[in-house]
Design a protein around this motif. Structure first.
Motif, PDB file in Angstrom:
ATOM      1  N   ALA A  22     101.243  46.603  11.573  1.00 31.78           N
ATOM      2  CA  ALA A  22     102.635  47.048  11.559  1.00 31.78           C
ATOM      3  C   ALA A  22     103.339  46.576  10.285  1.00 31.78           C
ATOM      4  O   ALA A  22     104.096  47.330   9.658  1.00 31.78           O
ATOM      5  N   GLN A  23     103.081  45.336   9.882  1.00 34.29           N
ATOM      6  CA  GLN A  23     103.685  44.807   8.665  1.00 34.29           C
ATOM      7  C   GLN A  23     103.175  45.564   7.442  1.00 34.29           C
ATOM      8  O   GLN A  23     103.939  45.847   6.514  1.00 34.29           O
ATOM      9  N   THR A  24     101.909  45.907   7.436  1.00 39.69           N
ATOM     10  CA  THR A  24     101.340  46.662   6.322  1.00 39.69           C
ATOM     11  C   THR A  24     101.984  48.044   6.240  1.00 39.69           C
ATOM     12  O   THR A  24     102.343  48.505   5.155  1.00 39.69           O
ATOM     13  N   ALA A  25     102.148  48.694   7.383  1.00 39.46           N
ATOM     14  CA  ALA A  25     102.786  50.016   7.406  1.00 39.46           C
ATOM     15  C   ALA A  25     104.230  49.928   6.923  1.00 39.46           C
ATOM     16  O   ALA A  25     104.700  50.786   6.161  1.00 39.46           O
ATOM     17  N   GLU A  26     104.952  48.893   7.341  1.00 40.55           N
ATOM     18  CA  GLU A  26     106.332  48.707   6.892  1.00 40.55           C
ATOM     19  C   GLU A  26     106.383  48.481   5.385  1.00 40.55           C
ATOM     20  O   GLU A  26     107.276  48.986   4.708  1.00 40.55           O
ATOM     21  N   GLY A  27     105.429  47.721   4.867  1.00 40.77           N
ATOM     22  CA  GLY A  27     105.370  47.467   3.428  1.00 40.77           C
ATOM     23  C   GLY A  27     105.122  48.739   2.638  1.00 40.77           C
ATOM     24  O   GLY A  27     105.750  48.978   1.600  1.00 40.77           O
ATOM     25  N   ALA A  30     108.295  50.757   2.687  1.00 40.23           N
ATOM     26  CA  ALA A  30     109.294  50.172   1.797  1.00 40.23           C
ATOM     27  C   ALA A  30     108.983  50.500   0.339  1.00 40.23           C
ATOM     28  O   ALA A  30     109.889  50.839  -0.438  1.00 40.23           O
ATOM     29  N   MET A  31     107.724  50.425  -0.040  1.00 41.97           N
ATOM     30  CA  MET A  31     107.339  50.735  -1.416  1.00 41.97           C
ATOM     31  C   MET A  31     107.587  52.220  -1.722  1.00 41.97           C
ATOM     32  O   MET A  31     108.015  52.574  -2.819  1.00 41.97           O
ATOM     33  N   ALA A  32     107.341  53.091  -0.752  1.00 47.63           N
ATOM     34  CA  ALA A  32     107.603  54.523  -0.946  1.00 47.63           C
ATOM     35  C   ALA A  32     109.100  54.770  -1.109  1.00 47.63           C
ATOM     36  O   ALA A  32     109.513  55.588  -1.949  1.00 47.63           O
ATOM     37  N   ASP A  33     109.913  54.070  -0.323  1.00 42.28           N
ATOM     38  CA  ASP A  33     111.371  54.202  -0.444  1.00 42.28           C
ATOM     39  C   ASP A  33     111.844  53.747  -1.818  1.00 42.28           C
ATOM     40  O   ASP A  33     112.691  54.381  -2.442  1.00 42.28           O
ATOM     41  N   ILE A  34     111.291  52.649  -2.297  1.00 43.26           N
ATOM     42  CA  ILE A  34     111.656  52.126  -3.613  1.00 43.26           C
ATOM     43  C   ILE A  34     111.258  53.117  -4.702  1.00 43.26           C
ATOM     44  O   ILE A  34     112.021  53.380  -5.628  1.00 43.26           O
ATOM     45  N   ALA A  35     110.056  53.677  -4.596  1.00 39.44           N
ATOM     46  CA  ALA A  35     109.593  54.644  -5.585  1.00 39.44           C
ATOM     47  C   ALA A  35     110.468  55.896  -5.582  1.00 39.44           C
ATOM     48  O   ALA A  35     110.791  56.442  -6.642  1.00 39.44           O
TER      49      ALA A  35
END
Length: 81
Positions: A22-27, A30-35
């Motif tokens: 779950a933490q990996t999926a959230e990460g 988050a990285m996709a949102d930042i990009a």
């Protein structure tokens, strides 16, 4: 806390694994949102830069009109003082 003591080692291992997934999926999200935000900022910056360069080019094409107006304003202020 009593529930955790009753769970077997295999169940605890599965809980930890699920938490890590779950933490990996959230990460990743988050990285996709930042990009995506970075891409939007770059597009907006490029658009604003194009507008600014077009305005500067237009201002360079008509320097006589703007400098003539500025000169007349300066002379009118000098006369009034």
């Amino acid at each position: 806390m009593g529930d955790e003591e009753e769970k077997s080692a295999a169940e605890l291992k599965e809980i930890r694994l699920n938490r890590k997934l779950a933490q990996t999926a959230e990460g990743i999200k988050a990285m996709a949102d930042i990009a995506a935000a970075d891409l939007a900022i770059r597009k907006r910056t490029a658009h604003l830069r194009a507008l600014r360069l077009a305005k500067e080019a237009a201002d360079r094409d008509k320097p006589a009109e703007s400098s003539g107006k500025a000169a007349s304003k300066k002379t009118s202020k000098r006369k009034s003082t």
